[in-house]
Structures are given as structure tokens and as C-alpha cells.
Write a protein that holds these residues in place. Structure first.
Motif, PDB file in Angstrom:
ATOM      1  N   THR A  61       0.716   7.190  -7.299  1.00 35.71           N
ATOM      2  CA  THR A  61      -0.762   6.883  -6.895  1.00 35.71           C
ATOM      3  C   THR A  61      -1.651   7.997  -7.981  1.00 35.71           C
ATOM      4  N   PRO A  98      -7.165   8.129  -5.653  1.00 36.15           N
ATOM      5  CA  PRO A  98      -5.645   7.652  -5.891  1.00 36.15           C
ATOM      6  C   PRO A  98      -5.520   6.335  -6.193  1.00 36.15           C
ATOM      7  N   GLN A 101      -0.364   2.413  -4.324  1.00 37.61           N
ATOM      8  CA  GLN A 101       1.002   2.812  -4.716  1.00 37.61           C
ATOM      9  C   GLN A 101       1.564   1.633  -5.563  1.00 37.61           C
TER      10      GLN A 101
END
Length: 113
Positions: A61, A98, A101
């Protein structure tokens, strides 16, 4: 596997997304250097001419760079706009927000001389 990349004394902290995870060293085969680079040191890759850049993919991330000296460079992450970092040193977070993922294409780093 976490990776650390030394470039102009910059270290990129990522997890490599290649078939074989890299270690982030100057000779890591997952790092693509474009332009004229001095790769003679085991701890730093230094561009010899303006316009040199490097790329490496990552999983996770966030991606960060560690600069040993004050440097200027542009970075583009996930195809985003180039962001200018002026006179930075120490750890620089290239993803202050971030990312989702997963696997990310190579960020592009363009060091300035």
C-alpha cells in the motif's frame, strides 16, 4: 519481501512484484535503470547525466524513499502525475495516502542533477 533501493543515496522501501522477489540492492534485477548510471557502489546508484531514471514494481500500500543527502527528484506512482520533491533527505513517503492493497506498476523516479 521488503526491498530497499539505493539511488543517489535513495532507498525505495517496497515489496517487489517480480517472479523472484528482489532485495532492493543496486544490482537487483527487478530495478530498471534508464540513462547513464554509476552502479559501481554496492550502496548507491548515481545518475551521471540529467534524465536518468529508474523503475521497479511493488506490492503493498505504500512506497518510500530514503535519501542519504538532500536531492531533488520527480516521482510518479501508479501512473499519477509527476510530483516534485525538492531538497529532500531522510525517508520520503511517496504515498502519503495509502494505495489499495495489491500489485502496483513501477513508480517512475527521475533524479535531478
Amino acid at each position: 519481501m521488503a526491498a530497499s533501493l539505493s539511488v543517489l543515496g535513495l532507498s525505495i522501501g517496497t515489496t517487489a512484484r517480480a517472479a523472484a522477489p528482489g532485495n532492493g540492492s543496486v544490482t537487483d534485477p527487478n530495478i530498471a535503470y534508464t540513462g547513464r548510471w554509476d552502479l559501481g557502489s554496492a550502496t548507491a546508484a548515481v545518475p551521471n547525466w540529467t534524465g536518468g531514471y529508474l523503475q521497479t514494481a511493488f506490492t503493498g500500500t505504500t512506497v518510500k524513499i530514503k535519501a542519504r543527502d538532500a536531492v531533488n527528484f520527480y516521482a510518479s506512482v501508479d501512473g499519477g502525475a509527476d510530483v516534485f520533491y525538492a531538497g529532500v533527505r531522510g525517508t520520503v513517503n511517496l504515498t502519503p495516502t495509502p494505495l489499495p492493497q495489491g500489485n502496483h506498476p513501477p513508480p517512475r523516479l527521475l533524479p535531478l542533477r
